[in-house]
Design a protein around this motif. Structure first.
Motif, PDB file in Angstrom:
ATOM      1  N   PRO A 159     -11.452  39.911  86.891  1.00 37.90           N
ATOM      2  CA  PRO A 159     -10.479  39.088  86.156  1.00 37.90           C
ATOM      3  C   PRO A 159     -11.018  37.724  85.748  1.00 37.90           C
ATOM      4  CG  PRO A 159      -9.887  39.266  88.483  1.00 37.90           C
ATOM      5  CD  PRO A 159     -10.978  40.250  88.241  1.00 37.90           C
ATOM      6  N   ASP A 160     -12.005  37.209  86.490  1.00 38.72           N
ATOM      7  CA  ASP A 160     -12.583  35.907  86.130  1.00 38.72           C
ATOM      8  C   ASP A 160     -13.414  35.973  84.856  1.00 38.72           C
ATOM      9  OD1 ASP A 160     -14.241  37.558  87.832  1.00 38.72           O
ATOM     10  OD2 ASP A 160     -15.712  35.936  87.773  1.00 38.72           O
ATOM     11  N   LYS A 161     -13.740  37.192  84.400  1.00 40.92           N
ATOM     12  CA  LYS A 161     -14.516  37.374  83.175  1.00 40.92           C
ATOM     13  C   LYS A 161     -13.626  37.515  81.937  1.00 40.92           C
ATOM     14  CE  LYS A 161     -18.573  37.725  85.276  1.00 40.92           C
ATOM     15  NZ  LYS A 161     -19.669  36.755  85.053  1.00 40.92           N
ATOM     16  N   VAL A 162     -12.320  37.529  82.144  1.00 42.11           N
ATOM     17  CA  VAL A 162     -11.375  37.698  81.033  1.00 42.11           C
ATOM     18  C   VAL A 162     -10.870  36.332  80.582  1.00 42.11           C
ATOM     19  CG1 VAL A 162      -9.198  38.757  80.310  1.00 42.11           C
ATOM     20  CG2 VAL A 162     -10.658  39.924  81.979  1.00 42.11           C
ATOM     21  N   SER A 163     -11.020  36.019  79.293  1.00 42.51           N
ATOM     22  CA  SER A 163     -10.553  34.718  78.800  1.00 42.51           C
ATOM     23  C   SER A 163     -10.364  34.739  77.287  1.00 42.51           C
ATOM     24  CB  SER A 163     -11.546  33.610  79.165  1.00 42.51           C
ATOM     25  OG  SER A 163     -12.642  33.616  78.283  1.00 42.51           O
ATOM     26  N   ARG A 164      -9.622  33.751  76.797  1.00 43.32           N
ATOM     27  CA  ARG A 164      -9.465  33.562  75.354  1.00 43.32           C
ATOM     28  C   ARG A 164     -10.527  32.625  74.803  1.00 43.32           C
ATOM     29  NH1 ARG A 164      -4.929  29.846  74.472  1.00 43.32           N
ATOM     30  NH2 ARG A 164      -6.638  28.401  74.905  1.00 43.32           N
ATOM     31  N   ASN A 165     -10.816  31.566  75.536  1.00 40.06           N
ATOM     32  CA  ASN A 165     -11.683  30.515  75.008  1.00 40.06           C
ATOM     33  C   ASN A 165     -13.112  30.981  74.749  1.00 40.06           C
ATOM     34  OD1 ASN A 165      -9.617  28.669  74.970  1.00 40.06           O
ATOM     35  ND2 ASN A 165     -10.102  27.803  76.986  1.00 40.06           N
ATOM     36  N   ARG A 166     -13.539  32.040  75.430  1.00 41.15           N
ATOM     37  CA  ARG A 166     -14.912  32.512  75.251  1.00 41.15           C
ATOM     38  C   ARG A 166     -15.179  32.937  73.809  1.00 41.15           C
ATOM     39  NH1 ARG A 166     -17.141  37.656  75.681  1.00 41.15           N
ATOM     40  NH2 ARG A 166     -19.387  37.671  76.076  1.00 41.15           N
ATOM     41  N   ARG A 167     -14.250  33.699  73.185  1.00 42.31           N
ATOM     42  CA  ARG A 167     -14.435  34.161  71.806  1.00 42.31           C
ATOM     43  C   ARG A 167     -13.582  33.372  70.814  1.00 42.31           C
ATOM     44  NH1 ARG A 167     -18.729  37.230  70.501  1.00 42.31           N
ATOM     45  NH2 ARG A 167     -17.568  37.511  68.579  1.00 42.31           N
ATOM     46  N   TYR A 168     -12.813  32.441  71.288  1.00 39.17           N
ATOM     47  CA  TYR A 168     -12.019  31.488  70.496  1.00 39.17           C
ATOM     48  C   TYR A 168     -10.872  32.149  69.724  1.00 39.17           C
ATOM     49  CZ  TYR A 168     -10.753  27.579  67.504  1.00 39.17           C
ATOM     50  OH  TYR A 168     -10.057  26.588  66.868  1.00 39.17           O
ATOM     51  N   PHE A 169     -11.147  33.161  68.900  1.00 39.68           N
ATOM     52  CA  PHE A 169     -10.117  33.777  68.065  1.00 39.68           C
ATOM     53  C   PHE A 169      -9.219  34.743  68.842  1.00 39.68           C
ATOM     54  CE2 PHE A 169     -13.568  32.997  64.905  1.00 39.68           C
ATOM     55  CZ  PHE A 169     -12.890  32.071  64.125  1.00 39.68           C
ATOM     56  N   TYR A 170      -9.757  35.314  69.898  1.00 42.42           N
ATOM     57  CA  TYR A 170      -9.031  36.354  70.635  1.00 42.42           C
ATOM     58  C   TYR A 170      -9.592  36.444  72.045  1.00 42.42           C
ATOM     59  CZ  TYR A 170     -13.207  38.749  68.979  1.00 42.42           C
ATOM     60  OH  TYR A 170     -14.510  39.071  68.674  1.00 42.42           O
ATOM     61  N   CYS A 171      -8.913  37.197  72.881  1.00 38.43           N
ATOM     62  CA  CYS A 171      -9.351  37.365  74.268  1.00 38.43           C
ATOM     63  C   CYS A 171     -10.519  38.344  74.354  1.00 38.43           C
ATOM     64  CB  CYS A 171      -8.198  37.870  75.126  1.00 38.43           C
ATOM     65  SG  CYS A 171      -6.910  36.634  75.395  1.00 38.43           S
ATOM     66  N   SER A 172     -11.360  38.143  75.345  1.00 39.57           N
ATOM     67  CA  SER A 172     -12.529  39.007  75.506  1.00 39.57           C
ATOM     68  C   SER A 172     -12.863  39.163  76.991  1.00 39.57           C
ATOM     69  CB  SER A 172     -13.729  38.419  74.772  1.00 39.57           C
ATOM     70  OG  SER A 172     -14.131  37.214  75.382  1.00 39.57           O
ATOM     71  N   VAL A 173     -13.765  40.097  77.260  1.00 42.86           N
ATOM     72  CA  VAL A 173     -14.268  40.331  78.617  1.00 42.86           C
ATOM     73  C   VAL A 173     -15.764  40.082  78.601  1.00 42.86           C
ATOM     74  CG1 VAL A 173     -14.542  42.002  80.485  1.00 42.86           C
ATOM     75  CG2 VAL A 173     -12.481  42.052  79.061  1.00 42.86           C
ATOM     76  N   ASP A 174     -16.229  39.225  79.472  1.00 34.54           N
ATOM     77  CA  ASP A 174     -17.642  38.867  79.527  1.00 34.54           C
ATOM     78  C   ASP A 174     -18.398  39.932  80.327  1.00 34.54           C
ATOM     79  OD1 ASP A 174     -20.070  37.677  79.516  1.00 34.54           O
ATOM     80  OD2 ASP A 174     -19.531  35.978  80.792  1.00 34.54           O
ATOM     81  N   SER A 175     -18.908  40.947  79.602  1.00 36.71           N
ATOM     82  CA  SER A 175     -19.656  42.029  80.244  1.00 36.71           C
ATOM     83  C   SER A 175     -20.714  42.538  79.273  1.00 36.71           C
ATOM     84  CB  SER A 175     -18.720  43.175  80.649  1.00 36.71           C
ATOM     85  OG  SER A 175     -19.465  44.312  81.053  1.00 36.71           O
ATOM     86  N   ASP A 176     -21.979  42.288  79.582  1.00 37.82           N
ATOM     87  CA  ASP A 176     -23.065  42.724  78.708  1.00 37.82           C
ATOM     88  C   ASP A 176     -23.137  44.239  78.615  1.00 37.82           C
ATOM     89  OD1 ASP A 176     -23.770  40.100  78.238  1.00 37.82           O
ATOM     90  OD2 ASP A 176     -25.313  40.041  79.796  1.00 37.82           O
ATOM     91  N   LEU A 177     -22.883  44.919  79.721  1.00 38.44           N
ATOM     92  CA  LEU A 177     -22.941  46.385  79.721  1.00 38.44           C
ATOM     93  C   LEU A 177     -21.857  46.962  78.820  1.00 38.44           C
ATOM     94  CD1 LEU A 177     -24.075  49.045  80.772  1.00 38.44           C
ATOM     95  CD2 LEU A 177     -22.520  48.857  82.739  1.00 38.44           C
ATOM     96  N   LEU A 178     -20.633  46.437  78.945  1.00 42.90           N
ATOM     97  CA  LEU A 178     -19.521  46.918  78.127  1.00 42.90           C
ATOM     98  C   LEU A 178     -19.783  46.642  76.651  1.00 42.90           C
ATOM     99  CD1 LEU A 178     -16.634  48.101  77.992  1.00 42.90           C
ATOM    100  CD2 LEU A 178     -15.777  45.763  78.261  1.00 42.90           C
ATOM    101  N   SER A 179     -20.178  45.410  76.329  1.00 44.31           N
ATOM    102  CA  SER A 179     -20.439  45.042  74.928  1.00 44.31           C
ATOM    103  C   SER A 179     -21.581  45.863  74.350  1.00 44.31           C
ATOM    104  CB  SER A 179     -20.781  43.551  74.829  1.00 44.31           C
ATOM    105  OG  SER A 179     -19.716  42.759  75.284  1.00 44.31           O
ATOM    106  N   GLY A 180     -22.633  46.066  75.135  1.00 46.60           N
ATOM    107  CA  GLY A 180     -23.782  46.838  74.659  1.00 46.60           C
ATOM    108  C   GLY A 180     -23.434  48.289  74.391  1.00 46.60           C
ATOM    109  N   THR A 181     -22.611  48.879  75.276  1.00 50.74           N
ATOM    110  CA  THR A 181     -22.201  50.274  75.091  1.00 50.74           C
ATOM    111  C   THR A 181     -21.351  50.431  73.841  1.00 50.74           C
ATOM    112  OG1 THR A 181     -22.222  50.612  77.494  1.00 50.74           O
ATOM    113  CG2 THR A 181     -21.033  52.229  76.161  1.00 50.74           C
ATOM    114  N   ILE A 182     -20.396  49.525  73.662  1.00 51.77           N
ATOM    115  CA  ILE A 182     -19.526  49.562  72.480  1.00 51.77           C
ATOM    116  C   ILE A 182     -20.359  49.404  71.211  1.00 51.77           C
ATOM    117  CG2 ILE A 182     -17.767  48.237  71.232  1.00 51.77           C
ATOM    118  CD1 ILE A 182     -16.451  47.722  73.966  1.00 51.77           C
TER     119      ILE A 182
END
Length: 311
Positions: A164-187
Protein backbone atom coordinates in the motif's frame (compact mmCIF):
# COMPACT_ATOMS: atom_id res chain seq x y z
CA UNK A 1 8.61 7.88 18.40
CA UNK A 2 5.34 7.91 16.45
CA UNK A 3 6.47 11.11 14.73
CA UNK A 4 9.74 9.52 13.65
CA UNK A 5 7.86 6.51 12.26
CA UNK A 6 5.51 8.75 10.30
CA UNK A 7 8.42 10.71 8.88
CA UNK A 8 10.19 7.52 7.85
CA UNK A 9 7.08 6.26 6.09
CA UNK A 10 6.66 9.56 4.25
CA UNK A 11 10.30 9.51 3.19
CA UNK A 12 9.95 5.98 1.88
CA UNK A 13 6.77 6.77 -0.01
CA UNK A 14 6.48 7.20 -3.78
CA UNK A 15 8.29 10.20 -5.25
CA UNK A 16 6.72 12.46 -7.90
CA UNK A 17 8.17 11.52 -11.30
CA UNK A 18 5.81 13.28 -13.77
CA UNK A 19 6.35 17.02 -13.74
CA UNK A 20 2.95 18.31 -14.84
CA UNK A 21 1.21 21.63 -14.37
CA UNK A 22 -2.31 22.54 -13.32
CA UNK A 23 -3.13 23.54 -16.90
CA UNK A 24 -1.93 20.16 -18.17
CA UNK A 25 -4.03 18.40 -15.53
CA UNK A 26 -7.09 20.33 -16.73
CA UNK A 27 -6.29 19.41 -20.34
CA UNK A 28 -5.85 15.75 -19.37
CA UNK A 29 -9.29 15.68 -17.71
CA UNK A 30 -11.01 17.53 -20.59
CA UNK A 31 -9.48 15.19 -23.19
CA UNK A 32 -10.74 12.19 -21.24
CA UNK A 33 -14.16 13.52 -20.25
CA UNK A 34 -15.66 15.25 -23.27
CA UNK A 35 -15.48 12.22 -25.60
CA UNK A 36 -16.33 9.60 -22.95
CA UNK A 37 -19.23 11.57 -21.46
CA UNK A 38 -20.50 13.28 -24.61
CA UNK A 39 -18.87 12.59 -27.99
CA UNK A 40 -18.71 8.78 -28.06
CA UNK A 41 -22.20 8.22 -26.53
CA UNK A 42 -23.66 10.47 -29.26
CA UNK A 43 -21.72 8.58 -31.96
CA UNK A 44 -22.99 5.25 -30.61
CA UNK A 45 -26.55 6.60 -30.44
CA UNK A 46 -26.38 7.72 -34.08
CA UNK A 47 -25.23 4.26 -35.15
CA UNK A 48 -27.82 2.50 -32.97
CA UNK A 49 -30.83 4.52 -34.07
CA UNK A 50 -30.00 5.14 -37.73
CA UNK A 51 -31.21 2.54 -40.22
CA UNK A 52 -28.61 3.61 -42.79
CA UNK A 53 -25.45 3.35 -40.67
CA UNK A 54 -23.86 -0.07 -40.23
CA UNK A 55 -20.72 -0.73 -38.22
CA UNK A 56 -18.96 -3.93 -37.24
CA UNK A 57 -19.16 -4.88 -33.53
CA UNK A 58 -15.38 -4.40 -33.19
CA UNK A 59 -15.85 -0.69 -33.89
CA UNK A 60 -18.70 -0.43 -31.38
CA UNK A 61 -16.49 -2.28 -28.89
CA UNK A 62 -13.75 0.27 -29.51
CA UNK A 63 -16.10 3.15 -28.68
CA UNK A 64 -17.38 1.45 -25.51
CA UNK A 65 -13.81 0.67 -24.46
CA UNK A 66 -12.72 4.30 -24.72
CA UNK A 67 -15.77 5.39 -22.74
CA UNK A 68 -14.59 3.05 -19.96
CA UNK A 69 -11.05 4.46 -20.20
CA UNK A 70 -12.31 8.05 -20.05
CA UNK A 71 -14.47 7.36 -17.00
CA UNK A 72 -11.59 5.56 -15.25
CA UNK A 73 -9.31 8.54 -15.88
CA UNK A 74 -11.89 10.86 -14.28
CA UNK A 75 -12.37 8.96 -11.01
CA UNK A 76 -10.33 11.42 -8.96
CA UNK A 77 -12.33 14.35 -10.34
CA UNK A 78 -15.59 12.67 -9.30
CA UNK A 79 -14.18 12.32 -5.79
CA UNK A 80 -12.74 15.87 -5.74
CA UNK A 81 -9.22 14.49 -5.22
CA UNK A 82 -7.33 15.75 -8.28
CA UNK A 83 -5.20 17.96 -6.04
CA UNK A 84 -4.54 18.58 -2.37
CA UNK A 85 -4.06 15.74 0.12
CA UNK A 86 -3.61 12.23 -1.25
CA UNK A 87 -6.86 10.29 -1.85
CA UNK A 88 -7.60 7.20 0.19
CA UNK A 89 -5.56 4.12 -0.65
CA UNK A 90 -8.70 2.22 -1.68
CA UNK A 91 -9.81 4.91 -4.14
CA UNK A 92 -6.29 5.35 -5.45
CA UNK A 93 -5.75 1.62 -5.95
CA UNK A 94 -9.12 1.34 -7.71
CA UNK A 95 -8.13 3.95 -10.30
CA UNK A 96 -4.60 2.60 -10.64
CA UNK A 97 -5.94 -0.91 -11.26
CA UNK A 98 -8.27 0.35 -14.01
CA UNK A 99 -5.64 2.51 -15.70
CA UNK A 100 -2.86 -0.08 -15.54
CA UNK A 101 -5.12 -2.19 -17.72
CA UNK A 102 -5.33 0.54 -20.38
CA UNK A 103 -2.12 -0.29 -22.36
CA UNK A 104 -3.17 -3.89 -23.07
CA UNK A 105 -6.88 -3.00 -23.28
CA UNK A 106 -6.49 -0.10 -25.74
CA UNK A 107 -3.85 -1.93 -27.79
CA UNK A 108 -6.15 -4.93 -28.18
CA UNK A 109 -9.16 -2.77 -29.06
CA UNK A 110 -7.17 -1.11 -31.83
CA UNK A 111 -5.66 -4.41 -32.96
CA UNK A 112 -9.07 -6.08 -33.27
CA UNK A 113 -10.38 -3.23 -35.44
CA UNK A 114 -7.32 -3.48 -37.71
CA UNK A 115 -7.65 -7.28 -37.78
CA UNK A 116 -11.31 -7.06 -38.81
CA UNK A 117 -10.38 -4.65 -41.59
CA UNK A 118 -7.72 -7.12 -42.73
CA UNK A 119 -10.31 -9.93 -42.92
CA UNK A 120 -12.75 -7.68 -44.81
CA UNK A 121 -10.21 -6.39 -47.32
CA UNK A 122 -8.81 -9.87 -47.95
CA UNK A 123 -12.31 -11.21 -48.60
CA UNK A 124 -13.13 -8.37 -51.00
CA UNK A 125 -9.80 -8.43 -52.86
CA UNK A 126 -10.00 -12.19 -53.38
CA UNK A 127 -13.66 -11.83 -54.42
CA UNK A 128 -14.74 -14.57 -52.06
CA UNK A 129 -18.20 -15.05 -50.62
CA UNK A 130 -18.45 -14.61 -46.84
CA UNK A 131 -18.66 -18.01 -45.13
CA UNK A 132 -21.15 -17.41 -42.34
CA UNK A 133 -20.93 -14.99 -39.42
CA UNK A 134 -17.81 -16.52 -37.74
CA UNK A 135 -19.56 -16.29 -34.37
CA UNK A 136 -16.73 -17.80 -32.30
CA UNK A 137 -14.13 -15.55 -33.89
CA UNK A 138 -16.31 -12.51 -33.28
CA UNK A 139 -16.78 -13.30 -29.59
CA UNK A 140 -13.03 -13.84 -29.16
CA UNK A 141 -12.33 -10.50 -30.86
CA UNK A 142 -14.86 -8.73 -28.63
CA UNK A 143 -13.96 -10.47 -25.38
CA UNK A 144 -10.14 -10.58 -25.56
CA UNK A 145 -9.64 -6.86 -24.70
CA UNK A 146 -11.84 -7.19 -21.60
CA UNK A 147 -10.03 -10.34 -20.52
CA UNK A 148 -6.71 -8.46 -20.79
CA UNK A 149 -8.23 -5.58 -18.82
CA UNK A 150 -9.50 -7.93 -16.09
CA UNK A 151 -6.13 -9.70 -15.74
CA UNK A 152 -4.34 -6.33 -15.51
CA UNK A 153 -6.81 -5.08 -12.89
CA UNK A 154 -6.37 -8.19 -10.74
CA UNK A 155 -2.57 -8.09 -11.04
CA UNK A 156 -2.38 -4.40 -10.15
CA UNK A 157 -4.84 -4.78 -7.26
CA UNK A 158 -2.79 -7.68 -5.91
CA UNK A 159 0.52 -5.81 -6.08
CA UNK A 160 -1.04 -2.62 -4.65
CA UNK A 161 -2.76 -4.43 -1.79
CA UNK A 162 0.49 -6.12 -0.81
CA UNK A 163 2.39 -2.82 -0.98
CA UNK A 164 0.00 0.00 0.00
CA UNK A 165 2.93 2.39 0.52
CA UNK A 166 3.64 2.12 -3.22
CA UNK A 167 0.18 3.39 -4.18
CA UNK A 168 -0.14 7.16 -4.68
CA UNK A 169 -1.52 9.94 -6.86
CA UNK A 170 1.40 12.35 -6.70
CA UNK A 171 3.83 9.90 -8.31
CA UNK A 172 2.16 10.14 -11.77
CA UNK A 173 0.46 13.51 -11.08
CA UNK A 174 -2.52 12.98 -13.45
CA UNK A 175 -3.78 9.76 -11.87
CA UNK A 176 -3.03 7.16 -9.23
CA UNK A 177 -0.32 4.58 -9.83
CA UNK A 178 1.54 1.68 -8.22
CA UNK A 179 5.32 1.92 -7.96
CA UNK A 180 6.36 -1.53 -9.22
CA UNK A 181 8.99 -2.06 -11.92
CA UNK A 182 7.96 -5.68 -12.42
CA UNK A 183 4.29 -4.79 -12.89
CA UNK A 184 5.04 -1.86 -15.23
CA UNK A 185 7.53 -3.91 -17.24
CA UNK A 186 5.10 -6.81 -17.68
CA UNK A 187 2.29 -4.50 -18.79
CA UNK A 188 4.66 -2.76 -21.23
CA UNK A 189 5.82 -6.09 -22.70
CA UNK A 190 2.27 -7.37 -23.25
CA UNK A 191 1.16 -4.09 -24.85
CA UNK A 192 4.26 -4.11 -27.07
CA UNK A 193 3.31 -7.59 -28.32
CA UNK A 194 -0.14 -6.38 -29.36
CA UNK A 195 1.37 -3.29 -31.01
CA UNK A 196 3.71 -5.47 -33.05
CA UNK A 197 0.76 -7.59 -34.19
CA UNK A 198 -1.09 -4.40 -35.18
CA UNK A 199 1.87 -3.27 -37.29
CA UNK A 200 2.05 -6.66 -39.02
CA UNK A 201 -1.62 -6.65 -40.03
CA UNK A 202 -1.56 -2.98 -41.03
CA UNK A 203 1.36 -3.60 -43.40
CA UNK A 204 -0.29 -6.78 -44.71
CA UNK A 205 -3.57 -4.96 -45.39
CA UNK A 206 -1.82 -2.05 -47.12
CA UNK A 207 0.12 -4.54 -49.27
CA UNK A 208 -3.12 -6.21 -50.38
CA UNK A 209 -4.69 -2.85 -51.21
CA UNK A 210 -1.62 -1.74 -53.13
CA UNK A 211 -1.45 -4.98 -55.14
CA UNK A 212 -5.15 -4.74 -55.97
CA UNK A 213 -4.76 -1.09 -57.03
CA UNK A 214 -1.75 -2.02 -59.21
CA UNK A 215 -3.65 -4.80 -60.97
CA UNK A 216 -6.69 -2.57 -61.46
CA UNK A 217 -4.51 0.03 -63.23
CA UNK A 218 -2.82 -2.49 -65.50
CA UNK A 219 -4.04 -1.88 -69.09
CA UNK A 220 -3.61 -5.56 -69.91
CA UNK A 221 -6.03 -6.66 -67.21
CA UNK A 222 -9.81 -6.78 -67.41
CA UNK A 223 -11.47 -3.67 -66.06
CA UNK A 224 -12.45 -3.99 -62.41
CA UNK A 225 -15.07 -2.17 -60.43
CA UNK A 226 -13.38 0.67 -58.47
CA UNK A 227 -13.39 0.33 -54.72
CA UNK A 228 -13.71 2.81 -51.91
CA UNK A 229 -10.56 3.36 -49.84
CA UNK A 230 -12.13 5.83 -47.43
CA UNK A 231 -12.77 3.44 -44.53
CA UNK A 232 -9.64 1.27 -44.88
CA UNK A 233 -7.50 4.42 -44.82
CA UNK A 234 -9.32 5.67 -41.71
CA UNK A 235 -8.80 2.36 -39.92
CA UNK A 236 -5.13 2.30 -40.95
CA UNK A 237 -4.75 5.89 -39.74
CA UNK A 238 -6.25 5.03 -36.38
CA UNK A 239 -4.06 1.95 -36.11
CA UNK A 240 -1.03 4.17 -36.72
CA UNK A 241 -2.16 6.54 -33.97
CA UNK A 242 -2.57 3.63 -31.54
CA UNK A 243 0.96 2.46 -32.35
CA UNK A 244 2.43 5.93 -31.77
CA UNK A 245 0.44 6.61 -28.59
CA UNK A 246 1.10 3.25 -27.00
CA UNK A 247 4.78 3.42 -27.99
CA UNK A 248 5.03 6.75 -26.16
CA UNK A 249 3.37 5.08 -23.19
CA UNK A 250 5.92 2.27 -23.22
CA UNK A 251 8.79 4.75 -23.53
CA UNK A 252 7.46 6.67 -20.53
CA UNK A 253 8.25 3.62 -18.40
CA UNK A 254 11.94 4.35 -19.03
CA UNK A 255 11.72 8.18 -19.09
CA UNK A 256 8.58 9.06 -17.15
CA UNK A 257 9.29 12.71 -16.33
CA UNK A 258 7.46 14.15 -19.34
CA UNK A 259 3.65 14.53 -19.21
CA UNK A 260 3.49 14.25 -23.04
CA UNK A 261 2.76 10.47 -23.23
CA UNK A 262 -0.21 10.78 -20.85
CA UNK A 263 -1.61 13.74 -22.82
CA UNK A 264 -1.16 12.00 -26.20
CA UNK A 265 -2.93 8.88 -24.92
CA UNK A 266 -5.71 11.05 -23.48
CA UNK A 267 -6.35 12.26 -27.06
CA UNK A 268 -7.28 8.72 -28.19
CA UNK A 269 -11.06 9.04 -27.86
CA UNK A 270 -11.00 12.43 -29.60
CA UNK A 271 -9.01 10.85 -32.45
CA UNK A 272 -11.67 8.11 -32.73
CA UNK A 273 -14.38 10.77 -33.10
CA UNK A 274 -12.38 12.84 -35.62
CA UNK A 275 -11.49 9.82 -37.78
CA UNK A 276 -14.69 7.80 -37.66
CA UNK A 277 -17.27 10.42 -36.72
CA UNK A 278 -16.59 12.34 -39.94
CA UNK A 279 -17.48 9.49 -42.30
CA UNK A 280 -20.03 10.49 -44.96
CA UNK A 281 -22.90 8.37 -43.60
CA UNK A 282 -22.37 9.77 -40.08
CA UNK A 283 -22.35 13.32 -41.44
CA UNK A 284 -25.54 12.63 -43.41
CA UNK A 285 -27.20 11.25 -40.27
CA UNK A 286 -26.24 14.40 -38.36
CA UNK A 287 -27.59 16.61 -41.17
CA UNK A 288 -30.97 14.85 -41.11
CA UNK A 289 -32.76 17.90 -42.55
CA UNK A 290 -30.92 17.55 -45.89
CA UNK A 291 -32.38 15.32 -48.58
CA UNK A 292 -30.20 12.45 -49.70
CA UNK A 293 -29.48 12.11 -53.43
CA UNK A 294 -30.88 8.97 -55.01
CA UNK A 295 -28.05 6.82 -56.31
CA UNK A 296 -28.39 3.92 -58.72
CA UNK A 297 -26.51 1.04 -57.16
CA UNK A 298 -25.80 -2.22 -58.91
CA UNK A 299 -26.71 -5.16 -56.71
CA UNK A 300 -24.05 -7.45 -58.19
CA UNK A 301 -21.02 -5.30 -57.21
CA UNK A 302 -18.91 -7.46 -54.95
CA UNK A 303 -16.33 -4.80 -54.11
CA UNK A 304 -14.45 -3.36 -51.22
CA UNK A 305 -16.89 -0.43 -51.25
CA UNK A 306 -19.82 -2.58 -50.12
CA UNK A 307 -17.94 -4.90 -47.81
CA UNK A 308 -15.92 -2.31 -45.92
CA UNK A 309 -19.00 -0.22 -45.19
CA UNK A 310 -19.87 -2.79 -42.51
CA UNK A 311 -16.63 -2.34 -40.56
Amino acid sequence: MASLSANATAAAGPVNIVHGTEAQLTLFLVLNMWPSHFGLPILLALIAFSKKIRRHPTFLNLCIGFIIIGISSSVLLYAGKTSGPEPSKMLCLFQASMLYGVPAFASLLGFMLVLQMFFTVRLAVQKQVAQGPHTLRLWVMLGAPYLALLISILATAGVGSANPDKVSRNRRYFYCSVDSDLLSGTIAAVAALFLFATIVFEVWTLAMLYNHWKVARNPGEKARVPFELNLPIRVMGFGLYVIVAMSLSLLSVQAPESPLPDLVIACAATVVILIFGTQPDIIRACCFWRKEPVLALRSNDSTIRSSTSKV
